[in-house]
Design an enzyme around this catalytic site. Structure first.
Site, PDB file in Angstrom:
ATOM      1  N   LYS A 113       5.428  -1.646   2.168  1.00  0.00           N
ATOM      2  CA  LYS A 113       5.808  -1.234   0.808  1.00  0.00           C
ATOM      3  C   LYS A 113       7.211  -0.657   0.773  1.00  0.00           C
ATOM      4  O   LYS A 113       7.881  -0.701  -0.241  1.00  0.00           O
ATOM      5  CB  LYS A 113       4.856  -0.137   0.327  1.00  0.00           C
ATOM      6  CG  LYS A 113       3.524  -0.597  -0.177  1.00  0.00           C
ATOM      7  CD  LYS A 113       2.750   0.652  -0.602  1.00  0.00           C
ATOM      8  CE  LYS A 113       1.275   0.412  -0.741  1.00  0.00           C
ATOM      9  NZ  LYS A 113       0.499   1.640  -0.555  1.00  0.00           N
TER      10      LYS A 113
ATOM     11  N   LYS B  38       8.401   6.830  10.609  1.00  0.00           N
ATOM     12  CA  LYS B  38       8.785   7.451   9.341  1.00  0.00           C
ATOM     13  C   LYS B  38       9.878   8.497   9.537  1.00  0.00           C
ATOM     14  O   LYS B  38      10.712   8.689   8.654  1.00  0.00           O
ATOM     15  CB  LYS B  38       7.561   8.038   8.621  1.00  0.00           C
ATOM     16  CG  LYS B  38       6.631   6.956   8.082  1.00  0.00           C
ATOM     17  CD  LYS B  38       5.650   7.469   7.051  1.00  0.00           C
ATOM     18  CE  LYS B  38       4.804   6.319   6.519  1.00  0.00           C
ATOM     19  NZ  LYS B  38       3.722   6.746   5.630  1.00  0.00           N
TER      20      LYS B  38
ATOM     21  N   LYS C 200       6.158  -5.684  10.250  1.00  0.00           N
ATOM     22  CA  LYS C 200       5.004  -5.834   9.352  1.00  0.00           C
ATOM     23  C   LYS C 200       5.472  -5.811   7.893  1.00  0.00           C
ATOM     24  O   LYS C 200       6.518  -5.217   7.579  1.00  0.00           O
ATOM     25  CB  LYS C 200       3.967  -4.735   9.618  1.00  0.00           C
ATOM     26  CG  LYS C 200       4.418  -3.355   9.253  1.00  0.00           C
ATOM     27  CD  LYS C 200       3.282  -2.339   9.293  1.00  0.00           C
ATOM     28  CE  LYS C 200       3.836  -0.999   8.826  1.00  0.00           C
ATOM     29  NZ  LYS C 200       2.941   0.083   8.732  1.00  0.00           N
TER      30      LYS C 200
HETATM   31  P1  AMP Z   1      -0.767   2.095   2.993  1.00  0.00           P
HETATM   32  O1  AMP Z   1      -0.055   1.246   2.014  1.00  0.00           O
HETATM   33  O2  AMP Z   1       0.113   2.499   4.126  1.00  0.00           O
HETATM   34  O3  AMP Z   1      -1.519   3.226   2.371  1.00  0.00           O
HETATM   35  O4  AMP Z   1      -1.858   1.156   3.673  1.00  0.00           O
HETATM   36  C1  AMP Z   1      -3.112   0.879   3.081  1.00  0.00           C
HETATM   37  C2  AMP Z   1      -3.917  -0.055   3.957  1.00  0.00           C
HETATM   38  O5  AMP Z   1      -3.244  -1.314   4.109  1.00  0.00           O
HETATM   39  C3  AMP Z   1      -4.134   0.458   5.394  1.00  0.00           C
HETATM   40  O6  AMP Z   1      -5.447   0.140   5.803  1.00  0.00           O
HETATM   41  C4  AMP Z   1      -3.133  -0.292   6.203  1.00  0.00           C
HETATM   42  O7  AMP Z   1      -3.514  -0.452   7.552  1.00  0.00           O
HETATM   43  C5  AMP Z   1      -3.116  -1.648   5.487  1.00  0.00           C
HETATM   44  N1  AMP Z   1      -1.839  -2.352   5.684  1.00  0.00           N
HETATM   45  C6  AMP Z   1      -0.613  -1.906   5.336  1.00  0.00           C
HETATM   46  N2  AMP Z   1       0.337  -2.813   5.672  1.00  0.00           N
HETATM   47  C7  AMP Z   1      -0.328  -3.862   6.238  1.00  0.00           C
HETATM   48  C8  AMP Z   1       0.080  -5.114   6.780  1.00  0.00           C
HETATM   49  N3  AMP Z   1       1.369  -5.482   6.785  1.00  0.00           N
HETATM   50  N4  AMP Z   1      -0.865  -5.944   7.277  1.00  0.00           N
HETATM   51  C9  AMP Z   1      -2.185  -5.591   7.257  1.00  0.00           C
HETATM   52  N5  AMP Z   1      -2.635  -4.426   6.762  1.00  0.00           N
HETATM   53  C10 AMP Z   1      -1.730  -3.561   6.251  1.00  0.00           C
END
Ligand code: AMP
Ligand code: TRP
Length: 327
Positions: free
Chosen positions: A197, A112, A194
């Site tokens: 968002k 980040k 990966k």
């Molecule tokens: P965040 O959007 O960063 O708050 O992530 C929310 C949840 O989604 C967390 O448990 C992350 O580990 C999971 N996550 C985010 N991106 C991925 C991805 N590309 N594949 C699997 N899990 C994900």
């Protein structure tokens, strides 16, 4: 006593297939037999500059999306992180027990900071302390997350063990749990990264509210390779990603999937994966359409969630405060 489960997600955009298959779907499955607490991590979100009105709206919107995905507040508690002050208050205490060295080793901080070189703020650096506070406030057994949160949960364990050792038993030691197939769903356009968002390319991700036409169009553009073979071969990153998404959505075993695609091309693979995604997310979109017109109901659920969460959190926070000698 049922096992206690905690997890959270940031309200920084519409959730994508990685969030859903990596985290939210596990949450929906686990709520039936465990005591689940789910949190919308809006306090974490401001480590990256947000437009205040947008953040306000996406916070409530995410709650509606999670309910549409199947979070059932008869069984689970859902609340907004900023509605409970103990999160940031405990984060401070934990920060005083974490070293600069261990925080600077976090890969998410490095990623980040690289992405936002003009705003490498102290909150971004301390992010894992707030996440540790989120977890440790709730006497949690397990934390279902995607693979990118592995290091953060590990650090939460480390700081809890350190604290207990120094001041006496205070925090339960949590463990992270990951989905077997989809702990790391990759970008559709660049399968070496990966799905994220914050990716600028909308074709890199399927969002949970994409229409069937959009899903089909994005799948058509998904990156594959020139080998022309459909196999569970991790070297074929794009094809492998599509196959694991397919397997996770359909529940079919490897052999039957390979049988299904024998003699078929990538066009067929993309079509089938697209239809499996549509079958999963179309009902979510329909439920969201109804819920998003009834935000008062969503807000009531969140208030009730915050009340319940606060009862648990305040006990653990008060103890931690006493332990370190804060009056
Ligand atoms: P965040 O959007 O960063 O708050 O992530 C929310 C949840 O989604 C967390 O448990 C992350 O580990 C999971 N996550 C985010 N991106 C991925 C991805 N590309 N594949 C699997 N899990 C994900
Ligand atoms: N940091 C997590 C993410 O970006 C979200 C999060 C915040 C979280 N607090 C948490 C996840 C506590 C699990 C437990 O995905």
């Amino acid at each position: 006593m049922k096992e206690r489960v905690f997890s959270a997600i940031q309200p920084t955009g519409i959730i994508h297939l990685g969030n859903y298959l990596g985290a939210v779907k596990q949450w929906v499955q686990t709520q039936k037999h465990t005591d689940c607490i789910f949190c919308i991590a809006n306090t974490h979100a401001i480590t990256i500059r947000q437009n205040p009105q947008t953040l306000h709206a996406t916070t409530y919107n995410l709650a509606a999306i999670l309910l549409a995905c199947g979070i059932d507040t008869e069984q689970a508690t859902l609340f907004i992180q900023s509605s409970i002050d103990a999160h940031t208050a405990l984060a401070w205490i934990l920060e005083c027990h974490l070293s600069m060295g261990e925080l600077s080793r976090m890969t998410q901080f490095k990623d980040k900071s690289q992405k936002h070189p003009k705003n490498i703020n102290a909150g971004l650096f301390n992010y894992p302390a707030l996440m540790a506070a989120d977890i440790l406030l709730y006497d949690v057994d397990s934390v279902p997350v995607g693979d990118d949160q592995r290091q953060h949960v590990e650090l939460a364990r480390d700081v809890a063990i350190r604290f207990n050792h120094e001041y006496g038993e205070t925090f339960k030691i949590p463990k992270a749990v990951f989905p077997t197939l989809t702990a790391r769903v990759m970008s559709l356009t660049d399968p070496s990264k990966k799905m994220s968002k914050s990716d600028d390319n909308p074709n890199s991700m399927i969002t949970i509210l994409d229409s069937p036409e959009t899903v089909r169009a994005k799948l058509k553009k998904a990156t594959t390779d020139s080998l022309g073979q459909i196999a569970f071969n991790p070297e074929q990153k794009g094809v492998y990603n599509l196959l694991t998404i397919y397997q996770s959505l359909t529940g079919y075993n490897t052999e039957s999937i390979l049988g299904e695609f024998e003699g078929k091309g990538y066009g067929t693979l993309k079509e089938r994966v697209g239809e499996a995604i549509i079958a999963e997310i179309a009902p979510i979109g329909e439920r969201y359409a109804v819920l998003s017109k009834n935000m008062q109901y969503v807000q009531k659920i969140l208030q009730e969630g915050a009340r319940k969460a606060n009862e648990i959190a305040s006990v653990r926070y008060t103890l931690a405060k006493e332990r370190v000698g804060l009056v």
